[in-house]
Design an enzyme around this catalytic site. Structure first.
Site, PDB file in Angstrom:
ATOM      1  N   HIS A 308      20.898  35.087  52.652  1.00 47.28           N
ATOM      2  CA  HIS A 308      21.958  34.408  53.389  1.00 47.28           C
ATOM      3  C   HIS A 308      22.357  35.278  54.560  1.00 47.28           C
ATOM      4  O   HIS A 308      22.367  36.503  54.450  1.00 47.28           O
ATOM      5  CB  HIS A 308      23.177  34.162  52.486  1.00 47.28           C
ATOM      6  N   ASP A 366      21.740  26.844  47.379  1.00 45.57           N
ATOM      7  CA  ASP A 366      20.693  25.821  47.449  1.00 45.57           C
ATOM      8  C   ASP A 366      19.667  25.967  46.351  1.00 45.57           C
ATOM      9  O   ASP A 366      18.999  25.017  45.971  1.00 45.57           O
ATOM     10  CB  ASP A 366      19.983  25.900  48.804  1.00 45.57           C
TER      11      ASP A 366
END
Ligand code: CMC
Length: 431
Positions: A308, A366
């Site tokens: 991320h 996700d």
């Protein structure tokens, strides 16, 4: 007390240039370089905005090193555990948790905007059946500005509010229509007696020929997925919405721009990409091969659902999503899911492998949301649509904050130009 400043010396020249340091309520201070060009004739260069605060905001705070996510100060864990999605929407939009009366009023207003103009159904037939539902979303949401003219005047606070409620209310209806069109089933109208999440499941999975009862465990999981995706500070799609809105574009067009940006696999498209990757891996014994590929500098392959830009620690949303994922699989009696086995083994390896530890590449939201959505019955192509549905409130809250900011100007980044310098046109016969 003297104001904190930052001094900049350029090429040993004096005097130094001095810039104010601005303090937020929490998080890194920022150097206010708004006068840099005027003072020095220079721009800053920061591709990908890794060190640039593009705006001031009071909505969401992320501490990526500590794995903290707060909406209006409230930790995401508490909002997901105790609240529902519309409460999170109210909080993001208005800055405070609603009282009981405010919540009832807000729920009523959103619920009574869930239907879309009947003529909008005709848009869908203009798309090919095999169109990606995100392509359909970009088109249909953008087209809302052609239907709801009475809420496109951004200078009118009442119209801004009506547009906001319309988008939060109608996005599940449009997303469900995109799904129904995709699978070739008739559209199902919203049922206002159901909660936001339950209504969405109903519009997706009910068919006219038999009764459909929403499973409360699955509705709760859907609710959590929506809460966890509701806002995430100045990410790519939110920044897109702000930039589009900074020109004075109407809110429906701005949200369509956000949807387009979210579609990319490095952003909202990662949940779809993560599940496709699990299919490609196919079995647990092939994981080492893919881990080696992820580490190979000459191979563009990346482990989808890992890493991320901001979180260099476990994404707090991923932890909740992992729990929700197991609840859904338990409720549906899915025990031996090969993709889940691969996912768990991938997670274990990535959390213990030196490469991933050193680069702080943790599983992101996700990674687990893809598996959960698949278990709920959604095809992978719908995953990013659900992300867009949930993120709509965040986009709107950020857009609204920007419009209401008296310091707001059109967003207009500068560049470091490295192209050809002046040259004269050569007629085609002489080239
Ligand atoms: N697999 C393997 N290596 C990776 C990965 C990955 N998923 N992500 C980053 N790296 C490596 C990368 O190769 C680089 O290595 P080096 O320093 O040797 O060049 C290093 O880690 C830093 O990567 P970066 O690309 O500079 O980091 P970034 O902050 O620009 O990218 C990211 C963040 C999310 C785009 C990236 O981690 C990625 O592509 N992940 C896979 C896609 C994904 O899951 N995206 C969803 C993000 S969360 C949902 C959302 O908020 O939209």
């Amino acid at each position: 007390m003297t104001k904190p400043t930052a001094k900049l010396e350029i090429g040993g020249e004096s005097p130094e240039h001095e810039f104010d340091i601005l303090k937020g309520s929490v998080g890194p201070d920022v150097i206010n370089i708004a006068s840099l060009y005027k003072d020095t004739g220079m721009f800053t260069y920061d591709p990908g905005f890794t060190s640039t605060a593009s705006c001031e905001s009071k909505i969401t705070y992320i501490d990526g090193d500590e794995g903290i996510l707060l909406h209006r100060g409230y930790p995401i864990e508490q909002l997901a555990e105790h609240g529902d999605f519309l409460e999170a929407c109210y909080l993001l939009l208005y800055g405070e948790l609603p009282t009981k009366a405010q919540k009832e009023d807000f729920d009523y207003r959103v619920t009574h905007h869930t239907m879309v103009h009947e003529q909008m159904t005709r848009f869908f037939t203009g798309f090919r059946r095999d169109a990606h539902p995100m392509a359909v979303m970009c088109g249909v949401v953008g087209a809302m500005s052609a239907f709801y003219h009475d809420s496109t005047d951004i200078s009118d606070p009442h119209q801004r509010m009506v547009a906001s409620l319309r988008m939060i209310a109608k996005m599940p209806t449009i997303a469900a229509m995109a799904y129904k069109y995709h699978v070739g089933q008739p559209f199902v109208y919203p049922k206002n007696e159901l909660s936001y999440a339950a209504n969405f499941l109903h519009m997706c999975f009910a068919v006219p020929c038999e009764d459909y009862k929403v499973n409360p465990v699955l509705a709760r999981a859907m609710e959590r997925i929506f809460i966890l995706h509701a806002d995430h500070e100045q990410n790519a799609s939110t920044s897109t919405v702000r930039l589009a809105g900074s020109s004075g574009a109407n809110p429906f067009a701005c949200i369509a721009a956000g949807i387009a940006c979210l579609w990319g696999p490095a952003h909202g498209g990662a949940n779809e990409a993560a599940l496709n990757m699990l299919s490609e891996i196919g079995s647990v014994d092939r994981i080492p091969e893919f881990i080696d590929r992820a580490k190979d500098k000459n191979d563009p392959f990346r482990l989808m659902g890992f890493g991320h830009r901001v979180y260099k620690n476990y994404d707090p949303r991923a932890k909740i999503m992992q729990k929700t994922c197991h609840e859904v699989l338990g409720e549906l009696g899915i025990k031996d899911d090969p993709q889940l086995d691969i996912a768990m083994e991938l997670e274990r390896i990535a959390l213990t492998d030196e490469y991933f530890i050193e680069k702080k590449l943790y599983p992101n939201i996700d990674f687990y949301s893809g598996i959960t959505l698949k278990a709920l019955g959604f095809p992978t192509t719908m995953f990013t649509v659900l992300f867009a549905l949930a993120r709509t409130v965040g986009w709107i809250a950020q857009w609204k904050e920007m419009i209401e900011d008296p310091k707001q100007k059109i967003g207009r980044p500068r560049q470091l130009y490295t192209g050809a310098t002046h040259r004269d046109y050569v007629p085609i016969a002489k080239r």
